[in-house]
Design an enzyme around this catalytic site. Structure first.
Site, short mmCIF file in Angstrom:
data_model
loop_
_atom_site.label_atom_id
_atom_site.label_comp_id
_atom_site.label_asym_id
_atom_site.label_seq_id
_atom_site.Cartn_x
_atom_site.Cartn_y
_atom_site.Cartn_z
CE1 TYR A 62 -89.61 4.31 0.25
CE2 TYR A 62 -88.74 4.35 -1.99
CZ TYR A 62 -88.85 4.91 -0.72
OH TYR A 62 -88.20 6.09 -0.46
CG HIS A 129 -85.08 4.90 4.38
ND1 HIS A 129 -86.05 4.05 3.91
CD2 HIS A 129 -85.49 6.14 4.04
CE1 HIS A 129 -86.99 4.75 3.29
NE2 HIS A 129 -86.67 6.02 3.36
CG ASN A 160 -85.09 10.85 6.05
OD1 ASN A 160 -85.53 11.92 5.66
ND2 ASN A 160 -85.36 9.72 5.43
N GLY A 219 -97.40 17.26 -3.99
CA GLY A 219 -98.38 17.73 -4.96
C GLY A 219 -98.89 19.14 -4.70
NE ARG A 227 -105.35 30.81 0.01
CZ ARG A 227 -104.40 30.64 -0.90
NH1 ARG A 227 -104.64 29.95 -1.99
NH2 ARG A 227 -103.20 31.16 -0.70
NE ARG A 295 -102.00 7.96 -8.52
CZ ARG A 295 -103.06 7.92 -9.34
NH1 ARG A 295 -103.43 6.78 -9.90
NH2 ARG A 295 -103.72 9.03 -9.62
CG ASP A 302 -96.72 18.09 -15.57
OD1 ASP A 302 -97.16 18.91 -16.39
OD2 ASP A 302 -96.37 18.40 -14.41
CG ASN A 303 -93.13 14.65 -12.45
OD1 ASN A 303 -93.20 13.63 -11.78
ND2 ASN A 303 -93.85 15.72 -12.18
#
Length: 353
Positions: A62, A129, A160, A219, A227, A295, A302-303
């Protein structure tokens, strides 16, 4: 019913206690063209831990290693109280065929590199991973078990990977007395629900805690796209996270329609769309802890607000219906009256969980 970060949950078939939201740190560092500088990343980390959060998710590559290095700095004073999860298999050196993949050489070298970068002598949780269909499962499982026996890794997990392969690995680990897989990390959200076909039922049956990544679909479920962005769907990635998601095909009419329902429910509850999207996952009994990847401090706040969202049964049903998928064969057949009649005829058979 409201939750808190210190309302801990057991991880799969282990006794390990983790927070109901994991802090994702792929945003720690700016090497990928987006993300948080060191000071902002420190604020994200401190806010999460001060609220009682203990489950930190990273990976060896990462932000080209910056994520692990920053965490190594941030955890100097409280390492033992945290559950640090990292991953291996992604290529660490371009052109080196053995610097990636799930095989033993890659596994041991990657773990040693992660231990150095994280400034620790053990990893709480190590994920495979990305599956690659080349390495024998016995080699992977034995290598993981060796690391557990050495004390360098406490628990092992997987991401995955097809459900049939994971179930095969779990059976082999059980039969040979090797360390079992305790967690399954998958992409799962109101838009991406393919995991409901086999991966999530498998995890429930075999004792793997489900850890969803991208719980807000990059997001889209947080209302960050409209749109108008559909016309940009074929534009090349411009180096931003938004550009990546658009170029990746995440912004579609179907996905935006699901996001519209999330917005409607958010307006009814007085919460943000992102909080509602996360709350839907948090109420799923098969899920242990979604990974939030903020970020900025504002995004993290908010999360975390999702822990306070109380959705009614009717609202949960509307959200379920908005993103529902067909399970396909053989699931549809087995769930039908015709399928049940094959085994039970017209008898009524009571089952208990």
């Amino acid at each position: 019913m409201s939750l808190t970060l210190d309302t801990y949950r057991l991880l799969g078939r282990s006794g390990l206690r983790v927070s109901p939201l994991a802090l994702g740190t792929a945003t720690f560092g700016t090497e990928w063209g987006w993300g948080a500088e060191q000071d902002d990343a420190r604020k994200l980390f401190d806010t999460y831990v001060e609220r009682g959060g203990n489950f930190i998710d990273t990976a060896n590559t990462y932000t080209n290693g910056s994520s692990e290095r920053l965490l190594g700095e941030f955890t100097r004073d409280n390492r033992e109280s945290l559950v640090l999860a990292t991953k291996y298999t992604t290529q660490r050196r371009q052109g080196d065929p053995n610097s990636g993949g799930p095989h033993r050489k890659s596994l041991f070298a990657s773990v040693e590199a992660s231990l150095r970068q994280l400034n620790t002598d053990y990893l709480d949780l190590l994920y495979l991973h990305v599956w690659d269909f080349t390495t024998p499962v016995e080699e992977i499982l034995r290598g993981m078990d060796d690391l557990v026996r050495q004390g360098k890794v406490l628990y092992v997990a997987i991401c995955n990977t097809p459900a049939w392969q994971v179930s095969r690995m779990q059976a082999i680990a059980d039969l040979r007395g090797w360390s079992p897989l305790v967690a399954l990390q998958i992409e799962y959200n109101l838009i991406q629900r393919a995991g409901e076909r086999d991966l999530i039922p498998m995890a429930r049956e075999l004792g793997l805690g489900v850890i969803p990544f991208s719980p807000l679909a990059g997001g889209v479920l947080a209302g960050r796209y409209s749109r108008a962005d559909l016309t940009a769907a074929k534009v090349a990635d411009d180096g931003t996270r938004k550009g990546f998601n658009i170029a990746n095909g995440d912004v579609t009419e179907r996905n935006l329609a699901v996001a519209d329902v999330v917005k409607e429910v958010a307006a009814e509850t007085g919460h943000t769309p992102g909080q509602v999207g996360l709350a839907w996952i948090l109420r799923n009994p098969d899920v242990t802890a979604p990974i939030i990847g903020a970020r900025t401090p504002e995004q993290l706040e908010d999360n975390l607000g999702a822990l306070e969202v109380d959705l009614t049964a009717a609202q949960l049903a509307r959200l379920d219906e908005a993103g529902a998928i067909e399970l396909g064969y053989p699931h549809d057949l087995l769930a039908s009256d015709r399928g049940r009649a094959f085994n039970s005829g017209d008898l009524s058979v009571e089952t208990r969980s």
